[in-house]
Write a protein that holds these residues in place. Sequence first.
Motif, short mmCIF file in Angstrom:
data_model
loop_
_atom_site.label_atom_id
_atom_site.label_comp_id
_atom_site.label_asym_id
_atom_site.label_seq_id
_atom_site.Cartn_x
_atom_site.Cartn_y
_atom_site.Cartn_z
N SER A 164 20.68 -7.34 -2.34
CA SER A 164 19.66 -7.42 -1.46
C SER A 164 18.21 -6.80 -2.34
O SER A 164 18.60 -6.21 -3.33
N VAL A 165 17.22 -7.15 -2.14
CA VAL A 165 15.75 -6.80 -2.70
C VAL A 165 14.87 -6.07 -1.80
O VAL A 165 14.67 -6.72 -0.49
N CYS A 166 14.05 -5.44 -2.27
CA CYS A 166 12.88 -4.74 -1.32
C CYS A 166 11.74 -4.98 -2.20
O CYS A 166 11.90 -4.08 -3.31
N PHE A 167 10.59 -5.54 -1.77
CA PHE A 167 9.37 -5.67 -2.94
C PHE A 167 8.54 -4.76 -2.14
O PHE A 167 8.21 -4.45 -1.19
N GLY A 168 7.81 -4.06 -3.36
CA GLY A 168 6.58 -2.98 -2.79
C GLY A 168 5.54 -3.32 -3.78
O GLY A 168 5.60 -3.36 -4.86
N ARG A 169 4.23 -3.12 -3.05
CA ARG A 169 3.02 -3.17 -3.89
C ARG A 169 2.37 -1.78 -3.67
O ARG A 169 2.34 -1.40 -2.56
N THR A 170 2.09 -1.24 -4.54
CA THR A 170 1.48 0.40 -4.52
C THR A 170 0.10 0.32 -4.11
O THR A 170 -0.68 -0.62 -4.56
N ALA A 171 -0.61 1.30 -3.55
CA ALA A 171 -1.88 1.33 -3.42
C ALA A 171 -2.74 1.26 -4.63
O ALA A 171 -4.00 0.92 -4.87
N GLU A 172 -2.08 2.36 -5.48
CA GLU A 172 -2.66 2.29 -6.98
C GLU A 172 -1.77 2.34 -7.95
O GLU A 172 -0.65 2.67 -7.46
N PRO A 173 -1.98 2.15 -9.15
CA PRO A 173 -0.71 2.00 -10.19
C PRO A 173 -0.07 3.49 -10.03
O PRO A 173 -0.56 4.53 -10.11
N VAL A 174 1.23 3.41 -10.38
CA VAL A 174 2.17 4.49 -10.37
C VAL A 174 2.83 4.88 -11.81
O VAL A 174 3.23 3.75 -12.31
N ASP A 207 0.85 -1.25 -0.14
CA ASP A 207 -0.08 0.09 -0.17
C ASP A 207 0.91 1.30 0.03
O ASP A 207 0.45 2.26 0.51
N ILE A 208 1.96 1.32 -0.65
CA ILE A 208 2.82 2.57 -1.02
C ILE A 208 2.01 3.54 -1.69
O ILE A 208 1.49 2.98 -2.83
N ARG A 209 2.16 4.69 -1.23
CA ARG A 209 1.19 5.86 -1.93
C ARG A 209 2.47 6.76 -2.59
O ARG A 209 3.28 7.11 -2.04
N GLY A 210 2.03 7.63 -3.59
CA GLY A 210 2.96 8.48 -4.11
C GLY A 210 3.38 8.29 -5.47
O GLY A 210 2.83 7.29 -6.07
N GLU A 211 4.32 9.09 -5.98
CA GLU A 211 5.05 9.24 -7.16
C GLU A 211 6.10 7.90 -7.16
O GLU A 211 6.39 7.52 -6.34
N LYS A 212 6.32 7.63 -8.43
CA LYS A 212 7.73 6.63 -8.62
C LYS A 212 8.72 7.07 -7.74
O LYS A 212 9.05 5.95 -6.95
N LYS A 213 9.17 8.38 -7.51
CA LYS A 213 10.22 8.59 -6.62
C LYS A 213 9.92 8.40 -5.19
O LYS A 213 11.07 7.94 -4.56
N ASP A 214 8.82 8.38 -4.75
CA ASP A 214 8.38 8.03 -3.41
C ASP A 214 8.64 6.83 -2.99
O ASP A 214 8.74 6.27 -2.05
N VAL A 215 8.11 5.98 -4.00
CA VAL A 215 8.06 4.45 -3.96
C VAL A 215 9.34 4.06 -4.00
O VAL A 215 9.62 3.13 -2.93
N ILE A 216 10.25 4.26 -4.54
CA ILE A 216 11.53 4.14 -4.76
C ILE A 216 12.32 4.37 -3.20
O ILE A 216 13.10 3.79 -2.61
N TYR A 217 11.96 5.79 -2.72
CA TYR A 217 12.54 6.30 -1.74
C TYR A 217 12.16 5.17 -0.47
O TYR A 217 12.93 4.79 0.48
N ARG A 218 10.90 5.00 -0.55
CA ARG A 218 10.21 4.12 0.58
C ARG A 218 10.95 2.79 0.54
O ARG A 218 11.08 2.33 2.01
N LEU A 219 11.27 2.35 -0.36
CA LEU A 219 11.90 0.95 -0.44
C LEU A 219 13.25 0.82 -0.13
O LEU A 219 13.87 0.08 0.79
N ALA A 220 14.03 2.19 -0.38
CA ALA A 220 15.26 2.30 -0.04
C ALA A 220 15.45 2.40 1.51
O ALA A 220 16.41 2.08 2.03
N VAL A 221 14.54 3.16 2.13
CA VAL A 221 14.53 3.19 3.51
C VAL A 221 14.66 2.07 4.12
O VAL A 221 15.34 1.54 5.08
N GLU A 222 13.84 1.01 3.76
CA GLU A 222 13.60 -0.29 4.13
C GLU A 222 15.07 -1.38 3.80
O GLU A 222 15.45 -1.89 4.92
#
Length: 146
Positions: A74-84, A13-28
């Motif tokens: 390493s990898v980090c998997f994300g599923r967005t709340a809506e398509p980005v 349920d990640i929200r935001g634009e592409k750069k926000d999604v990438i940042y959220r996963l990088a933080v993890e």
Amino acid sequence: MGKLINKNCIVFDIRGEKKDVIYRLAVELGKAGTITDTEEFYKDVLAREAISPTFVGFDMGLPHGKTDHVLEASVCFGRTAEPVVWNEESGETADLIILIACPLAEAGDTHMKILARKLMHEEFRESLRNSDEEQVYQILTEVLEG
């Protein structure tokens, strides 16, 4: 080499634009201790995206960074709340994102090639879309670490 995926590196349920999604996963990945500097790794991944978007079809993005800021693959998997929007030029969108981190000096990427082949199978992608966090972790662990 340690495990390629950490249980905490499954984010829904990640929200935001592409750069926000990438940042959220990088933080993890930073929290998991596989990268040395979240901000610098994030910049490296965005620089790679600027060369060519990592949209691979099937509503999937595979952003990646092969840099000195990575301690272990390493990898980090994300599923967005809506398509980005993943490719600005074509308007292609993604809702499944796998951020891949590789040390600059690491030559082999066999596990990532296996993952890329699996992503071409609709059944595999649908299992990532419809499973809970624990199931996604098990699915990715099996594929990445066989």
